[in-house]
Design an enzyme around this catalytic site. Sequence first.
Site, short mmCIF file in Angstrom:
data_model
loop_
_atom_site.label_atom_id
_atom_site.label_comp_id
_atom_site.label_asym_id
_atom_site.label_seq_id
_atom_site.Cartn_x
_atom_site.Cartn_y
_atom_site.Cartn_z
N HIS A 1 -8.72 12.20 -5.11
CA HIS A 1 -9.25 10.86 -4.83
C HIS A 1 -9.98 10.81 -3.49
CE1 HIS A 1 -5.35 10.11 -2.59
NE2 HIS A 1 -6.16 9.38 -1.83
N ASP B 1 -4.13 15.12 -8.76
CA ASP B 1 -4.82 14.53 -7.62
C ASP B 1 -5.05 15.55 -6.51
OD1 ASP B 1 -6.17 12.62 -6.21
OD2 ASP B 1 -4.40 11.62 -5.41
N SER C 1 -4.50 10.88 3.38
CA SER C 1 -4.58 11.48 2.05
C SER C 1 -5.19 12.87 2.13
CB SER C 1 -5.43 10.62 1.13
OG SER C 1 -4.71 9.57 0.59
#
Length: 682
Positions: free
Chosen positions: A90, A120, A212
């Site tokens: 992402h 992911d 992230s």
Amino acid sequence: MKLTHLLISSLILGTSVAQAQAETKPVLTKNKVDSADQKLIDQAIGKIYPALVRIHVVMEQPKGGRMQKGGGSGSGTIIHPDGYVLTNHHVAGNGTRVWVRLSNKVKVDATVVGTDPQTDLCILKLNMDQIPKDMKPLPVGHFGDFKTLEVGDSVLAMGSPAGVSQSVTLGVVANLEMITPSSMGALKQAGESVGDVVRWIGHDAVIYFGNSGGPLVNLKGEIIGINEIGLGSLGGAIPADIAKYVTNELIKHGKVSRSWIGLYPQPLLLSSKIKNGVLAGTVIDGSPAAKAGIKAGDVITHIDGVAVTATAREHLPIYNRIVLGSPVGKEITVKYLRDGKTSTTKVKTIERSNAKGKDIALTNWGMTARDLTTRSALTRKRDDTNGVLISSISKTGSAASAKPALTVGDLIVSIAGKKTDNLTNLLKTSKDLLGDKVEHEAVVEFERKGELLATVVKIGHKPNQNNSTAAERAWVGVNTQVLTKDLAKALDLAGKKGVRVTRVHTGSQAEKSGIKKGDILLKMDGTTIQATHQRDARVFDTMIREYPSDESIEFNLMRDGKPLKLKVDLEPAPKGAAEFRKYTNETLEVTFRELSKANASEAELGKGILVESLESAGWASLAGLKGGDIVISANGKPITKLQDLETQLTASEKNKSDYIVLFVKRGKFSRFIEMHPVWSAK
């Protein structure tokens, strides 16, 4: 990475920006750990910190009939001396342009080697020609053994929170099998449910937007997870064993191949007498599992001799990994229970396709579209992947101008009598039909909700902008006042020009983009808003009107003394109150009309129908209805448009109902209004 991508629906972090800012504080303090632990921490940081990178990405997504670009940032770790970087899908998986900042702040271009939405995870490759000589060989991070991790172990979260320079926070492992609560739904990436195979490492090391893709590190200086989400007060990291496997596959093959049988499991029901096995919740028609005779409701007990059980959602990823990890094309033995009897069948796995194809823009059609994949075709109950699926539509393009108009979700199957199996076919057919012409009319067949429809599309048609939606007056959804010289000086913005936001309309794109009351808007797409005197009150609106209503604007603004950039999608200006149709019920002596977004006070009230006026001492007034009330439902039926309300009141009058119950919203409060009229004899 940017807020909307790290937050991946509202379940990630789960706090407001203000709360998150308040919670983001240094945690590596000497009084939190003893000297021995501090030495271990310092050594762990020294091993990984040089390999940290801050990632910047330009991404595209289908919207409004075109692929719209947007920016984001995140974190990553160099995990190979050849310049491979591990991060989240992402963060960079959809990147059309990617660059990173190394730990010494050097900027280096990168490309996407491969990405895996299912976990992911994503692998980037640095441009090694741009790496300074004094950084070769590159510093790299190494994976640790996830199986040695225990609840209570100290861990370090590293990355670039909020896009700042590389940072480190300290915490402990709180959970080794964290999943998202069922009330929050699945965490989706490119149509894939990440939680199908991932159980996150829950930890309390502070992470923030931008962490992230950064590593979760043990005190040996090893990567034992990849930070992905925040859930309540906990961060969530993808375990290192999964990350290591996916990394190797992406570097070698550019993708991760997995098996698929078309069975979607769920835990055993609490009411079930069976205590071992996995419940088949869905079996896709035409899938390998369906062909093998497995049905929804069967309880799977063994996969190729391996016992499987799921009595809670936390157990499902283990089952999924067994099935997905089986070799593609292998015939696996499935043992299951049905009606108390044990049965065995053979299921031949097929390669798990992507959940959805890649979107591209079709300018001559005014839309974006993608090919079907095996899985998306099966979920549409199709035996093949033939056709082109529309993913977004321009309000003024050829597709939207057709009669009947094409719309999102339609599947184009033929153009001018020629089968359209995929995007390649569609592009070639369009090119052949157009030739040297500007536009060409063609009969287009498409599927919509099981029907095969036909329409005529003027491929290449450009609408008359004077009459198109694009030429409608654009609206940004805010009210403003001029940033006068005196006001600018008082706000420590002397010499600045622009406007101050006085109201943000509820439901507007401005609200969705994060603009707030009190923001000082200084520039639009880099152009200064030339407003310094009261006579400049219309400058802002005039600048907005120069844009088509389906474009977007990037604002440079000041908030609480700090500079900020926000991108806002424009929309057509809403109709004024006078343009809406009204409905008057003579018996109740009340007039209703639809809400006007142009009237900010009405827009803030949300959905429903406005009570515009009513006669005093009428039935409605006596029941307690007031002007400005918003009718949400009538006699238990939801009211979303004026016709809904008119239908309900007309039926009540026809049936001479004793009571009419309206549920209304009044400011911050809601209440039920019970009208008890005497109907006329007509």
